[in-house]
Design a protein around this motif. Structure first.
Motif, PDB file in Angstrom:
ATOM      1  N   PRO A 356       0.810  -1.225   0.000  1.00 55.88           N
ATOM      2  CA  PRO A 356       0.000   0.000   0.000  1.00 55.88           C
ATOM      3  C   PRO A 356       0.839   1.270   0.000  1.00 55.88           C
ATOM      4  N   HIS A 357       0.257   2.356  -0.509  1.00 53.84           N
ATOM      5  CA  HIS A 357       0.813   3.677  -0.220  1.00 53.84           C
ATOM      6  C   HIS A 357       0.157   4.175   1.064  1.00 53.84           C
ATOM      7  N   ALA A 358       0.505   5.372   1.500  1.00 53.19           N
ATOM      8  CA  ALA A 358       0.061   5.834   2.816  1.00 53.19           C
ATOM      9  C   ALA A 358      -1.463   5.901   2.917  1.00 53.19           C
ATOM     10  N   GLY A 359      -2.133   6.350   1.858  1.00 54.92           N
ATOM     11  CA  GLY A 359      -3.584   6.422   1.899  1.00 54.92           C
ATOM     12  C   GLY A 359      -4.227   5.052   2.019  1.00 54.92           C
ATOM     13  N   GLU A 360      -3.719   4.088   1.265  1.00 56.09           N
ATOM     14  CA  GLU A 360      -4.248   2.721   1.345  1.00 56.09           C
ATOM     15  C   GLU A 360      -3.932   2.093   2.695  1.00 56.09           C
ATOM     16  N   ALA A 361      -2.748   2.366   3.217  1.00 55.46           N
ATOM     17  CA  ALA A 361      -2.398   1.847   4.536  1.00 55.46           C
ATOM     18  C   ALA A 361      -3.324   2.418   5.596  1.00 55.46           C
ATOM     19  N   ALA A 362      -3.634   3.701   5.486  1.00 59.41           N
ATOM     20  CA  ALA A 362      -4.533   4.327   6.451  1.00 59.41           C
ATOM     21  C   ALA A 362      -5.916   3.670   6.406  1.00 59.41           C
ATOM     22  N   ALA A 363      -6.402   3.374   5.193  1.00 60.54           N
ATOM     23  CA  ALA A 363      -7.701   2.711   5.069  1.00 60.54           C
ATOM     24  C   ALA A 363      -7.662   1.305   5.675  1.00 60.54           C
ATOM     25  N   LEU A 364      -6.582   0.577   5.454  1.00 62.10           N
ATOM     26  CA  LEU A 364      -6.465  -0.769   6.021  1.00 62.10           C
ATOM     27  C   LEU A 364      -6.419  -0.738   7.542  1.00 62.10           C
ATOM     28  N   LEU A 365      -5.810   0.307   8.096  1.00 62.32           N
ATOM     29  CA  LEU A 365      -5.681   0.413   9.550  1.00 62.32           C
ATOM     30  C   LEU A 365      -6.832   1.172  10.200  1.00 62.32           C
ATOM     31  N   GLY A 366      -7.613   1.882   9.387  1.00 63.73           N
ATOM     32  CA  GLY A 366      -8.706   2.663   9.947  1.00 63.73           C
ATOM     33  C   GLY A 366      -8.242   3.899  10.690  1.00 63.73           C
ATOM     34  N   VAL A 367      -7.175   4.545  10.182  1.00 66.84           N
ATOM     35  CA  VAL A 367      -6.630   5.749  10.816  1.00 66.84           C
ATOM     36  C   VAL A 367      -6.469   6.831   9.757  1.00 66.84           C
ATOM     37  N   PRO A 368      -6.272   8.093  10.158  1.00 70.09           N
ATOM     38  CA  PRO A 368      -6.038   9.147   9.166  1.00 70.09           C
ATOM     39  C   PRO A 368      -4.714   8.948   8.434  1.00 70.09           C
ATOM     40  N   ARG A 369      -4.686   9.387   7.207  1.00 71.24           N
ATOM     41  CA  ARG A 369      -3.451   9.277   6.408  1.00 71.24           C
ATOM     42  C   ARG A 369      -2.287   9.979   7.094  1.00 71.24           C
ATOM     43  N   GLU A 370      -2.549  11.118   7.706  1.00 71.52           N
ATOM     44  CA  GLU A 370      -1.485  11.875   8.363  1.00 71.52           C
ATOM     45  C   GLU A 370      -0.798  11.057   9.454  1.00 71.52           C
ATOM     46  N   GLN A 371      -1.558  10.196  10.100  1.00 68.33           N
ATOM     47  CA  GLN A 371      -0.969   9.361  11.154  1.00 68.33           C
ATOM     48  C   GLN A 371       0.023   8.362  10.575  1.00 68.33           C
ATOM     49  N   VAL A 372      -0.294   7.810   9.421  1.00 69.52           N
ATOM     50  CA  VAL A 372       0.631   6.887   8.759  1.00 69.52           C
ATOM     51  C   VAL A 372       1.887   7.628   8.318  1.00 69.52           C
ATOM     52  N   GLU A 373       1.711   8.797   7.727  1.00 66.51           N
ATOM     53  CA  GLU A 373       2.857   9.525   7.197  1.00 66.51           C
ATOM     54  C   GLU A 373       3.783  10.043   8.285  1.00 66.51           C
ATOM     55  N   LEU A 393       5.419  -0.575   2.543  1.00 63.72           N
ATOM     56  CA  LEU A 393       4.736   0.706   2.646  1.00 63.72           C
ATOM     57  C   LEU A 393       5.460   1.708   1.752  1.00 63.72           C
ATOM     58  N   LYS A 394       4.782   2.129   0.686  1.00 67.86           N
ATOM     59  CA  LYS A 394       5.379   3.047  -0.271  1.00 67.86           C
ATOM     60  C   LYS A 394       5.429   4.460   0.295  1.00 67.86           C
ATOM     61  N   GLY A 395       6.273   5.275  -0.301  1.00 63.95           N
ATOM     62  CA  GLY A 395       6.304   6.666   0.094  1.00 63.95           C
ATOM     63  C   GLY A 395       7.692   7.248   0.018  1.00 63.95           C
ATOM     64  N   SER A 396       7.865   8.411   0.637  1.00 61.96           N
ATOM     65  CA  SER A 396       9.157   9.076   0.601  1.00 61.96           C
ATOM     66  C   SER A 396      10.245   8.198   1.209  1.00 61.96           C
ATOM     67  N   THR A 397       9.866   7.393   2.194  1.00 62.05           N
ATOM     68  CA  THR A 397      10.726   6.302   2.656  1.00 62.05           C
ATOM     69  C   THR A 397       9.945   5.019   2.467  1.00 62.05           C
ATOM     70  N   THR A 398      10.414   4.118   1.626  1.00 61.59           N
ATOM     71  CA  THR A 398       9.745   2.833   1.430  1.00 61.59           C
ATOM     72  C   THR A 398      10.261   1.850   2.477  1.00 61.59           C
ATOM     73  N   LEU A 399       9.335   1.254   3.216  1.00 61.61           N
ATOM     74  CA  LEU A 399       9.671   0.310   4.275  1.00 61.61           C
ATOM     75  C   LEU A 399       9.093  -1.052   3.938  1.00 61.61           C
ATOM     76  N   VAL A 400       9.809  -2.109   4.319  1.00 58.95           N
ATOM     77  CA  VAL A 400       9.340  -3.480   4.121  1.00 58.95           C
ATOM     78  C   VAL A 400       9.425  -4.194   5.456  1.00 58.95           C
ATOM     79  N   CYS A 401       8.296  -4.752   5.901  1.00 58.35           N
ATOM     80  CA  CYS A 401       8.219  -5.385   7.216  1.00 58.35           C
ATOM     81  C   CYS A 401       7.651  -6.786   7.089  1.00 58.35           C
ATOM     82  N   ALA A 402       8.320  -7.763   7.686  1.00 56.81           N
ATOM     83  CA  ALA A 402       7.851  -9.150   7.700  1.00 56.81           C
ATOM     84  C   ALA A 402       6.826  -9.333   8.811  1.00 56.81           C
ATOM     85  N   PRO A 403       5.967 -10.356   8.709  1.00 53.73           N
ATOM     86  CA  PRO A 403       4.991 -10.586   9.779  1.00 53.73           C
ATOM     87  C   PRO A 403       5.647 -10.985  11.094  1.00 53.73           C
ATOM     88  N   ASP A 404       6.830 -11.579  11.040  1.00 56.15           N
ATOM     89  CA  ASP A 404       7.611 -11.857  12.238  1.00 56.15           C
ATOM     90  C   ASP A 404       8.320 -10.567  12.625  1.00 56.15           C
TER      91      ASP A 404
END
Length: 485
Positions: A356-373, A393-404
């Motif tokens: 996801p990008h930040a907007g999609e991540a915010a929708a998945l988490l149920g939080v405002p986009r600003e909180q993700v960014e 998580l796409k964006g100005s800093t792209t992060l990759v996180c494993a479920p572990d």
């Protein structure tokens, strides 16, 4: 590989090392490296007569600045320390005074010195700071930033969070940050990364006392090269991996073309496309294996990519359910994310990847986009934990996180702001899917794809020109060659 550790870990490593060394050794090592870096920033032959201002807080960060300032004063710089804390490091103050440095009192005006400065050392807070600059430090920090001086942060820009990369209040933006022992997460993750400027690491001997598993890691060329798939003498298109792509619609046929473009240049032996944009895909890439659908009838694949440009029709959920029912890795992006639930992902035995990008991540988490960014590390960790998926998580800093969550988060060091263009994420999805199909584990597939994608964008931009998503796809072979060469 560039690694970063949280403050608690850094402090424990420092304490273990200090117990074996004479008192003050680590601070002197840090100050020596800091002073050398300042000399290089001022330029050869420019230290003598240079005007240097130290912004000094009450902690060890201020002590590092004072000792470095003493070294610069001994080389002929005019050094003024502006004391901003309730107390300053006594040994550092004494060293600066002995070297001929000037120390302002609480009622002295620091602004004249800042206006004339060639270099400002930010030693206000350091890695223990939280919540932005104190009100009394704000006008001084603004004056430093508004001057013509080079602003150098000591270990970390004052006002940013070392562990999270959050900037909760006002912070002092640096032109360069000289950090000690190891990188801190906030130096690599936005929004704090934008305040750090150019990074330089000073070795103070912490390597043996730090844990083998960091909190964050950033791949470099050699790390990516080791992970890239290389066909063997016996390889054929099926052994190299077949990636299936469910993408595009009558409204968004280009998303399918771009996802396929990324996949074809990502090392897969073949690409199976499923969807209504088959004519557009074949016109652009005749080597694609096109099927009108549904996905379960398209043939065997080693990984699926689903979501780019699918739109919002009833067929989206059907296609998504079918790819999630398979026993191969599945990457969900864009429109596919809207139809996703944690239960559907957690029910799978094969890996699932979300991009996801930040907007999609915010929708998945149920939080405002600003909180993700503003709290990107927390957001990507929460997504990975909630969905049991590997998350990019796409964006100005792209992060990759494993479920572990014990696995270090990967932060991507490549890219350009020109990547913020329509369709670039579709290329990234196809590229990631191809690497998955070739056999890379999910964390490697996403982080290697992000690295190549960012590198290709830099090449296409040529140092600062606008680019289109198709330019990024076309730049992937060159980026691949850069890495392996």
């Amino acid at each position: 590989m560039r690694t970063a550790y949280r403050v608690e870990t850094v402090r424990a490593a420092e304490a273990e090392l200090m117990a074996r060394l004479p008192e003050g050794t680590l601070m002197q090592r840090a100050a020596a490296g800091l002073a050398a870096a300042c000399c290089s920033l001022l330029g050869k032959g420019q230290v003598y007569g240079a005007r240097v201002v130290l912004l000094v807080g009450s902690g060890d960060n201020g002590g590092d600045a004072l000792y470095a300032g003493a070294r610069l004063a001994r080389r002929g710089a005019g050094v003024t320390a502006v004391l901003l804390g309730e107390r300053a490091h006594e040994g550092g103050l004494a060293a600066l005074r002995r070297a001929g440095g000037r120390v302002t009192g609480p009622h002295d005006d620091p602004y004249g010195a800042l206006a004339a400065a060639d270099l400002v050392l930010d030693g206000i807070t350091g890695i223990g700071g939280r919540g932005g600059l104190r009100p009394d430090a704000v006008p001084v920090a603004r004056a430093a930033r508004g001057s013509d001086a080079v602003v150098v942060a000591v270990d970390l820009p004052s006002g940013v969070d070392a562990d999270t990369g959050e900037v909760a209040g006002e912070a002092l933006r640096a032109d360069a940050t000289i950090t000690f022992g190891t990188y801190k997460p906030g130096l690599l993750v936005d929004p704090a990364r934008e305040y750090a400027g150019a990074l330089r690491l000073v070795d103070i001997g912490l390597g043996a006392t730090l844990p083998s598993v960091p909190d964050l890691e950033a791949l470099q060329h050699e790390d990516v090269a080791r992970r890239l798939p290389v066909p063997g003498a016996e390889s054929d298109k099926y052994r190299r991996g077949v990636v299936g792509i469910v993408a595009g619609s009558a409204r968004y046929p280009g998303a399918a073309v771009l996802a396929v473009s990324g996949a074809l240049r990502g090392g897969a032996g073949a690409v199976r496309y499923v969807g209504p944009a088959g004519d557009a895909v074949i016109a652009a890439h005749p080597e694609t294996l096109v099927h009108s659908g549904p996905p379960e009838q398209a043939g065997r694949v080693q990984a699926w990519v689903a979501g780019p440009g699918l739109g919002e029709g009833p067929g989206v959920s059907v296609a998504l359910d079918q790819v999630l029912a398979t026993d191969v890795p599945v990457l969900i992006d864009a429109d596919g994310l809207r139809a996703l639930t944690p239960a559907a992902v957690r029910a799978r035995s094969a890996p699932t990847l979300l991009t996801p990008h930040a907007g999609e991540a915010a929708a998945l988490l149920g939080v405002p986009r600003e909180q993700v960014e503003s709290a990107r590390l927390a957001a990507v960790r929460e997504l990975a934990a909630r969905y049991g998926a590997t998350v990019l998580l796409k964006g100005s800093t792209t992060l990759v996180c494993a479920p572990d969550l014990a696995t270090p988060i990967r932060v991507n060091p490549t890219g350009t702001s020109w990547l913020a263009t329509a369709g670039s994420g579709d290329v990234l999805s196809g590229l990631s899917g191809a690497l998955l199909a070739s056999g890379l584990p999910p964390l490697d597939a996403l982080s290697v794809a992000a690295y190549l994608h960012g590198l290709a964008a830099r090449r296409a931009s040529g140092g600062g020109a606008p680019i289109a998503a198709s330019d990024v796809a076309e730049g992937l072979p060159g980026a691949w060659r850069d890495v392996v060469g």
